[in-house]
Design a protein around this motif. Sequence first.
Motif, PDB file in Angstrom:
ATOM      1  N   MET A   1       0.893  -1.073  -0.043  1.00 48.68           N
ATOM      2  CA  MET A   1       0.138  -0.008   0.005  1.00 48.68           C
ATOM      3  C   MET A   1       1.070   1.458  -0.060  1.00 48.68           C
ATOM      4  SD  MET A   1      -3.348   0.398  -0.109  1.00 48.68           S
ATOM      5  CE  MET A   1      -4.406   1.693   0.023  1.00 48.68           C
ATOM      6  N   VAL A   2       1.876   1.149   0.681  1.00 45.02           N
ATOM      7  CA  VAL A   2       2.893   2.452   0.851  1.00 45.02           C
ATOM      8  C   VAL A   2       3.387   2.592  -0.436  1.00 45.02           C
ATOM      9  CG1 VAL A   2       5.228   3.264   1.713  1.00 45.02           C
ATOM     10  CG2 VAL A   2       3.342   1.982   3.193  1.00 45.02           C
ATOM     11  N   LEU A   3       3.760   1.802  -1.393  1.00 44.97           N
ATOM     12  CA  LEU A   3       4.473   1.767  -2.652  1.00 44.97           C
ATOM     13  C   LEU A   3       3.344   2.218  -3.494  1.00 44.97           C
ATOM     14  CD1 LEU A   3       6.482  -1.484  -2.948  1.00 44.97           C
ATOM     15  CD2 LEU A   3       7.439   0.797  -2.751  1.00 44.97           C
ATOM     16  N   TRP A   4       2.157   1.878  -3.301  1.00 41.41           N
ATOM     17  CA  TRP A   4       1.215   2.386  -4.291  1.00 41.41           C
ATOM     18  C   TRP A   4       0.783   3.946  -3.996  1.00 41.41           C
ATOM     19  CZ3 TRP A   4      -0.764   1.367  -8.844  1.00 41.41           C
ATOM     20  CH2 TRP A   4      -1.879   2.278  -9.540  1.00 41.41           C
ATOM     21  N   LYS A   5       0.959   4.404  -2.883  1.00 39.61           N
ATOM     22  CA  LYS A   5       0.637   5.734  -2.522  1.00 39.61           C
ATOM     23  C   LYS A   5       1.858   6.566  -3.170  1.00 39.61           C
ATOM     24  CE  LYS A   5      -2.293   5.043   1.502  1.00 39.61           C
ATOM     25  NZ  LYS A   5      -2.555   5.251   2.783  1.00 39.61           N
ATOM     26  N   THR A   6       3.273   5.863  -2.698  1.00 39.85           N
ATOM     27  CA  THR A   6       4.287   6.529  -3.533  1.00 39.85           C
ATOM     28  C   THR A   6       4.465   6.895  -4.794  1.00 39.85           C
ATOM     29  OG1 THR A   6       5.393   5.478  -1.527  1.00 39.85           O
ATOM     30  CG2 THR A   6       6.908   6.252  -3.442  1.00 39.85           C
ATOM     31  N   PHE A   7       3.932   5.699  -5.581  1.00 44.20           N
ATOM     32  CA  PHE A   7       3.635   5.700  -7.024  1.00 44.20           C
ATOM     33  C   PHE A   7       2.709   7.021  -7.411  1.00 44.20           C
ATOM     34  CE2 PHE A   7       1.256   4.550 -10.954  1.00 44.20           C
ATOM     35  CZ  PHE A   7       2.239   4.287 -11.916  1.00 44.20           C
ATOM     36  N   LEU A   8       1.511   7.066  -6.867  1.00 43.65           N
ATOM     37  CA  LEU A   8       0.641   7.959  -7.009  1.00 43.65           C
ATOM     38  C   LEU A   8       1.068   9.632  -6.674  1.00 43.65           C
ATOM     39  CD1 LEU A   8      -2.803   6.391  -5.937  1.00 43.65           C
ATOM     40  CD2 LEU A   8      -1.693   6.627  -8.313  1.00 43.65           C
ATOM     41  N   SER A   9       1.670   9.402  -5.551  1.00 50.31           N
ATOM     42  CA  SER A   9       2.411  10.887  -5.329  1.00 50.31           C
ATOM     43  C   SER A   9       3.172  11.307  -6.403  1.00 50.31           C
ATOM     44  CB  SER A   9       2.984  10.952  -3.748  1.00 50.31           C
ATOM     45  OG  SER A   9       1.991  10.822  -2.998  1.00 50.31           O
ATOM     46  N   SER A  10       4.235  10.190  -6.844  1.00 47.24           N
ATOM     47  CA  SER A  10       5.498  10.619  -7.588  1.00 47.24           C
ATOM     48  C   SER A  10       4.818  10.990  -9.213  1.00 47.24           C
ATOM     49  CB  SER A  10       6.347   9.580  -7.721  1.00 47.24           C
ATOM     50  OG  SER A  10       5.782   8.407  -8.537  1.00 47.24           O
ATOM     51  N   LEU A  11       3.637  10.598  -9.356  1.00 46.88           N
ATOM     52  CA  LEU A  11       2.882  11.125 -10.681  1.00 46.88           C
ATOM     53  C   LEU A  11       2.501  12.400 -10.577  1.00 46.88           C
ATOM     54  CD1 LEU A  11       0.880   7.996 -11.724  1.00 46.88           C
ATOM     55  CD2 LEU A  11       2.963   8.676 -12.615  1.00 46.88           C
ATOM     56  N   GLN A  12       2.464  12.924  -9.411  1.00 52.29           N
ATOM     57  CA  GLN A  12       1.927  14.431  -9.122  1.00 52.29           C
ATOM     58  C   GLN A  12       2.959  15.658  -8.847  1.00 52.29           C
ATOM     59  OE1 GLN A  12      -0.542  13.998  -5.745  1.00 52.29           O
ATOM     60  NE2 GLN A  12      -2.229  12.740  -6.765  1.00 52.29           N
ATOM     61  N   LEU A  13       4.113  14.944  -9.044  1.00 47.65           N
ATOM     62  CA  LEU A  13       5.179  15.900  -9.000  1.00 47.65           C
ATOM     63  C   LEU A  13       5.102  17.082  -9.825  1.00 47.65           C
ATOM     64  CD1 LEU A  13       8.391  13.655  -8.022  1.00 47.65           C
ATOM     65  CD2 LEU A  13       7.519  15.170  -6.684  1.00 47.65           C
ATOM     66  N   PRO A  14       5.600  18.258  -9.830  1.00 50.86           N
ATOM     67  CA  PRO A  14       6.055  18.904  -8.788  1.00 50.86           C
ATOM     68  C   PRO A  14       5.324  19.779  -7.797  1.00 50.86           C
ATOM     69  CG  PRO A  14       6.365  20.344 -10.515  1.00 50.86           C
ATOM     70  CD  PRO A  14       5.751  19.035 -11.007  1.00 50.86           C
ATOM     71  N   ARG A  15       4.104  18.959  -7.627  1.00 50.63           N
ATOM     72  CA  ARG A  15       3.347  19.784  -6.771  1.00 50.63           C
ATOM     73  C   ARG A  15       3.758  19.662  -5.342  1.00 50.63           C
ATOM     74  NH1 ARG A  15      -1.927  16.889  -6.859  1.00 50.63           N
ATOM     75  NH2 ARG A  15      -2.368  17.738  -5.069  1.00 50.63           N
ATOM     76  N   LYS A  16       3.578  20.948  -4.499  1.00 47.10           N
ATOM     77  CA  LYS A  16       4.136  21.216  -3.205  1.00 47.10           C
ATOM     78  C   LYS A  16       3.834  20.105  -2.137  1.00 47.10           C
ATOM     79  CE  LYS A  16       5.000  24.774  -0.141  1.00 47.10           C
ATOM     80  NZ  LYS A  16       4.628  26.448   0.387  1.00 47.10           N
ATOM     81  N   GLN A  17       2.632  19.706  -2.032  1.00 49.02           N
ATOM     82  CA  GLN A  17       2.171  18.520  -1.212  1.00 49.02           C
ATOM     83  C   GLN A  17       2.737  17.305  -1.564  1.00 49.02           C
ATOM     84  OE1 GLN A  17      -1.998  18.115  -1.781  1.00 49.02           O
ATOM     85  NE2 GLN A  17      -2.434  16.708   0.169  1.00 49.02           N
ATOM     86  N   SER A  18       2.849  16.860  -2.698  1.00 47.83           N
ATOM     87  CA  SER A  18       3.507  15.721  -3.194  1.00 47.83           C
ATOM     88  C   SER A  18       5.058  15.688  -3.033  1.00 47.83           C
ATOM     89  CB  SER A  18       3.021  15.253  -4.638  1.00 47.83           C
ATOM     90  OG  SER A  18       3.737  16.046  -5.521  1.00 47.83           O
ATOM     91  N   VAL A  19       5.555  16.947  -3.189  1.00 47.62           N
ATOM     92  CA  VAL A  19       6.976  16.933  -2.935  1.00 47.62           C
ATOM     93  C   VAL A  19       7.401  16.629  -1.269  1.00 47.62           C
ATOM     94  CG1 VAL A  19       8.885  18.397  -2.660  1.00 47.62           C
ATOM     95  CG2 VAL A  19       7.575  18.487  -4.840  1.00 47.62           C
ATOM     96  N   PHE A  20       6.492  17.311  -0.547  1.00 44.60           N
ATOM     97  CA  PHE A  20       6.660  17.113   1.049  1.00 44.60           C
ATOM     98  C   PHE A  20       6.315  15.635   1.415  1.00 44.60           C
ATOM     99  CE2 PHE A  20       6.520  21.938   0.890  1.00 44.60           C
ATOM    100  CZ  PHE A  20       7.837  22.031   1.077  1.00 44.60           C
ATOM    101  N   LYS A  21       5.198  15.173   0.724  1.00 45.34           N
ATOM    102  CA  LYS A  21       4.699  13.845   1.086  1.00 45.34           C
ATOM    103  C   LYS A  21       5.941  12.794   0.830  1.00 45.34           C
ATOM    104  CE  LYS A  21       0.476  13.059   0.292  1.00 45.34           C
ATOM    105  NZ  LYS A  21      -0.746  12.601  -0.587  1.00 45.34           N
TER     106      LYS A  21
END
Length: 160
Positions: A1-21
């Motif tokens: 589950m952590v890897l899936w959330k990581t994958f989804l957050s990495s697709l949203q880069l360079p948004r500030k929220q995803s960078v800090f997450k």
Amino acid sequence: MVLWKTFLSSLQLPRKQSVFKLNRIPMDITVFYMFIMLFIVSIPSLIDRLTETSSIGSDMNIVFKLIYFFMFYYLPLTIMVFLLITLLAYLFTWIAKSMQRKLKLQIFWKMIAYSTTIPFILYTVIAIITPISDSYLLLSMVFTFVLLFKIINVYPKRKK
């Protein structure tokens, strides 16, 4: 589950929220994520190696083909990518210092690893469909560099 959330957050880069997450994710998860991404990138080559019928190793057993693939393709690919990420992270610490941002090597290592997600996935999809030229590497590096400059600008400047 952590890897899936990581994958989804990495697709949203360079948004500030995803960078800090992504910055809060431990380094061991990041390294494991890179192993998985590199395996995904090597799938088209693995398929080519297993379906090849006219080369020297075409008459080998499938188990030996897999061992050969992991020893002479996946392992060197992983070593080269990890060394390149480390070199780029070191280079970008100097760039961040010149941009008056206080960022460390570990943060850049993570951000470079996560910013390669989109180019890696695109490469895999395109390479399965059709052979891909080496110019894609240049385009993916430019994409990663632009993304990293945007990520650097997310962080506030140093206070003097």
